[in-house]
Design an enzyme around this catalytic site. Structure first.
Site, PDB file in Angstrom:
ATOM      1  N   LYS A 272       0.840  -1.204   0.000  1.00  0.00           N
ATOM      2  CA  LYS A 272       0.000   0.000   0.000  1.00  0.00           C
ATOM      3  C   LYS A 272       0.873   1.250   0.000  1.00  0.00           C
ATOM      4  O   LYS A 272       1.867   1.307   0.709  1.00  0.00           O
ATOM      5  CB  LYS A 272      -0.892   0.018   1.256  1.00  0.00           C
ATOM      6  CG  LYS A 272      -2.063  -0.915   1.192  1.00  0.00           C
ATOM      7  CD  LYS A 272      -2.975  -0.724   2.380  1.00  0.00           C
ATOM      8  CE  LYS A 272      -4.142  -1.685   2.325  1.00  0.00           C
ATOM      9  NZ  LYS A 272      -5.068  -1.422   1.219  1.00  0.00           N
ATOM     10  N   ARG A 346     -10.926 -10.822  -0.033  1.00  0.00           N
ATOM     11  CA  ARG A 346     -11.797 -11.725  -0.792  1.00  0.00           C
ATOM     12  C   ARG A 346     -11.151 -13.103  -0.920  1.00  0.00           C
ATOM     13  O   ARG A 346     -11.852 -14.115  -1.020  1.00  0.00           O
ATOM     14  CB  ARG A 346     -12.103 -11.117  -2.171  1.00  0.00           C
ATOM     15  CG  ARG A 346     -10.909 -10.925  -3.055  1.00  0.00           C
ATOM     16  CD  ARG A 346     -11.156  -9.922  -4.167  1.00  0.00           C
ATOM     17  NE  ARG A 346     -11.168  -8.545  -3.684  1.00  0.00           N
ATOM     18  CZ  ARG A 346     -11.347  -7.481  -4.452  1.00  0.00           C
ATOM     19  NH1 ARG A 346     -11.532  -7.627  -5.755  1.00  0.00           N
ATOM     20  NH2 ARG A 346     -11.339  -6.276  -3.943  1.00  0.00           N
TER      21      ARG A 346
HETATM   22  N1  BES Z   1      -8.388  -3.634   3.466  1.00  0.00           N
HETATM   23  C1  BES Z   1      -8.481  -3.036   2.209  1.00  0.00           C
HETATM   24  C2  BES Z   1      -9.731  -2.179   2.026  1.00  0.00           C
HETATM   25  C3  BES Z   1      -9.873  -0.995   2.945  1.00  0.00           C
HETATM   26  C4  BES Z   1      -9.485   0.259   2.526  1.00  0.00           C
HETATM   27  C5  BES Z   1     -10.437  -1.131   4.179  1.00  0.00           C
HETATM   28  C6  BES Z   1      -9.642   1.344   3.344  1.00  0.00           C
HETATM   29  C7  BES Z   1     -10.606  -0.041   5.014  1.00  0.00           C
HETATM   30  C8  BES Z   1     -10.208   1.196   4.583  1.00  0.00           C
HETATM   31  C9  BES Z   1      -8.502  -4.094   1.106  1.00  0.00           C
HETATM   32  O1  BES Z   1      -7.845  -5.265   1.389  1.00  0.00           O
HETATM   33  C10 BES Z   1      -7.815  -3.498  -0.077  1.00  0.00           C
HETATM   34  O2  BES Z   1      -6.669  -3.168   0.029  1.00  0.00           O
HETATM   35  N2  BES Z   1      -8.531  -3.371  -1.157  1.00  0.00           N
HETATM   36  C11 BES Z   1      -8.004  -2.797  -2.339  1.00  0.00           C
HETATM   37  C12 BES Z   1      -8.494  -3.644  -3.474  1.00  0.00           C
HETATM   38  C13 BES Z   1      -7.820  -3.411  -4.767  1.00  0.00           C
HETATM   39  C14 BES Z   1      -6.385  -3.857  -4.745  1.00  0.00           C
HETATM   40  C15 BES Z   1      -8.576  -4.149  -5.824  1.00  0.00           C
HETATM   41  C16 BES Z   1      -8.524  -1.375  -2.452  1.00  0.00           C
HETATM   42  O3  BES Z   1      -9.611  -1.110  -1.950  1.00  0.00           O
HETATM   43  O4  BES Z   1      -7.824  -0.531  -2.976  1.00  0.00           O
HETATM   44 ZN    ZN Z   2      -5.725  -5.159   0.928  1.00  0.00          ZN
END
Ligand code: BES
Ligand code: ZN
Ligand code: ZN
Length: 498
Positions: A272, A346
């Protein structure tokens, strides 16, 4: 903190502070008039000065003379016709925060002036939730502040309807104490709450509530063919866990709740960027909610068979981490292409959802901080709605209704057959990413999960990435995890047969 329920006239309340809620543009209730007279019209003076107009959650602190209670806090309830139960929750939350900042140990709330279309039980439940949650803060690691802290010890509910108010406040108390526990889990730093820590929490929760608890550790997970959960946990030195809690028995309707339990989401090798990682200890909010739901369900002795499943892993980058391009076979035999290691929720849920089949449930609900895209669509913060998706409109409707009662609101987003096209892979059965531009990312997440639930079983997915976390304190929220979903799903379960 304790809540007690008392029948008393307002003039004889002996406490540090008395909270009185007032509707806008209405005469003072007769009980309050008596108190006002005793105080030499101090209350009516404030009101006629127009400094206090009973606007929603407006407050005015008055130091009273000649009365046994030396302070009253007037709190506006807004217009009577716009009242909703959450206003009482908010009133209790802000009053509690006010009492805390005055460093007082006890206070009283006059319940009956809030009476509206709702029952006394419901009002008292909301007030109890507001008081307990409003008192919550996560200060385990504070040294100095903690030493000077004055703990709030007691809140007295003043009412003529003692029985009803006792009934409602005890349910509210139980719910809010459990939500506080869930918030504690979410706020616990990830260096502590590794997957095994969550498993241990589930085991002790099961013990104190006489529930069945099974923890699958990495060897079991491997043997069972839950390669998706295993894959996500690969990069971490703390291996994954699948936790199964069981309440009740098969004579009753079986409902399964599944929670995402990523104890920290760094994104993995698709690390991230920038600040996006800062709150990622919250990424087990779904699993924490599942624990809370099982605890309350058993304490309320709900006439249901409830299975709670938490898919716990830590998503870390390392030499052993799973990679983009890797392909794993999940518990139901479907192969998953990893297109992005940050879409890990997921992937762990794929195994957990396929595992629900063996219970032949009447409904499956999963709860997950699944996508940032959902928060982009619907907003983020404690009062933002969660997205709801699913295969059964009746189930979705019931969840939305439960959410409007508890003010943990849901907003339905589409999940249509064409959305499944989005998660088709060129090299495997499915991939864990929708379109590369990430448009409709919350739907792609839901479409992926759909591949792992039995078609005939009603299923709903709650994406709580928006409301799981609070950046500021507000009403009955404080900085950190909100515990979203516990009160909502308990309400849903209580209304199951209605
Ligand atoms: N845990 C995150 C989603 C999230 C974001 C939760 C902000 C709480 C606050 C999830 O695992 C994630 O990183 N999702 C990605 C998906 C993408 C790579 C398709 C996202 O939301 O950017
Ligand atoms: Zn994630
Ligand atoms: Zn995540």
């Amino acid at each position: 903190m304790k809540i007690e329920v008392l029948k008393s006239s307002l003039e004889s309340v002996k406490d540090e502070l008395l909270v009185i809620g007032l509707f806008q543009d209405e005469k003072l209730p007769s009980e309050v008039i008596n108190l006002d007279k005793k105080s030499g019209n101090q209350i009516s003076e404030v009101i006629s000065s127009k400094d206090f107009k009973s606007e929603l959650l407006q407050t005015s602190l008055i130091y009273l003379k000649n009365t046994s209670c030396s302070r009253i806090l007037l709190v506006g309830l807004g217009k009577r016709k716009e009242y909703k139960l959450d206003n009482s929750r908010g009133l209790a939350g802000i009053s509690t925060k006010a009492v805390k900042s005055l460093k007082k140990k006890a206070f009283s709330i006059y319940v009956d002036s809030q009476k509206h279309n709702s029952s006394y039980e419901d009002i008292a439940q909301s007030l109890a939730e507001g008081v307990i949650l409003g008192n919550y803060d996560y200060d385990l690691f504070k040294t100095k502040d903690k030493k000077d802290k004055v703990e709030l010890e007691k809140c007295s509910f003043i009412t003529n309807k003692v029985l009803e108010v006792k009934q409602g406040s005890s349910i509210g108390y139980l719910l809010a104490e459990t939500v506080s526990y869930v918030r504690d889990l979410i706020n616990t730093p990830s260096m502590i709450k590794v997957p095994e820590y969550l498993a241990k929490q589930a085991e002790s929760l099961a013990k104190r509530n006489h529930l069945k608890c099974t923890v699958f550790r990495e060897k079991d997970i491997e043997k069972m063919g839950m390669n998706a959960l295993l894959a996500v946990g690969k990069g971490s030195v703390s291996p994954p866990r699948l936790v199964v809690l069981e309440y009740g028995n098969q004579k009753q309707d079986t409902i399964v709740v599944v929670g995402k339990g990523i104890t920290f989401d760094s994104g993995g090798l698709n690390l991230k960027p920038g600040d996006y990682m800062n709150t990622m200890k919250e990424d087990m909010s779904g699993a924490a909610a599942v624990f809370g739901i099982l605890e309350v369900a058993s304490k309320l002795k709900l006439p249901l068979h409830i299975i709670g499943i938490a898919a716990c892993a830590e998503n870390m980058p390392s030499g052993s981490a799973y990679r983009p391009g890797d392909i794993f076979r999940a518990y139901n035999g479907k192969s998953i292409e990893v297109a992005n290691t940050d879409a890990e929720g997921r992937v762990v849920l794929a195994d957990a959802l396929s595992y629900t089949n063996k219970y032949e449930p009447k409904a499956i609900i999963d709860i997950a901080t699944l996508t940032g895209a959902c928060a982009v669509a619907l907003g983020s913060g404690p009062t933002a709605p969660a997205g709801v998706f699913g295969t059964d409109e009746k189930l979705i409707r019931k969840l939305i209704d439960a959410g409007s009662k508890t003010h943990e609101r849901l907003w339905q987003l589409p999940l249509w057959p064409e959305h499944s096209e989005n998660v088709k892979s060129k090299v495997a059965d499915v991939k864990n990413l929708g379109s590369p531009d990430r448009y409709g990312g919350a739907i792609a997440g839901a479409a992926f999960l759909k591949e792992f639930v039995d078609e005939k079983t009603p299923w709903a997915h709650l994406d709580i990435a928006g409301p799981a976390w609070a950046d500021d304190q507000k009403q009955y929220f404080s900085f950190g995890g909100t515990g979203f979903g516990v009160r909502l799903i308990i309400q849903f379960l209580r209304d199951w047969k209605k």
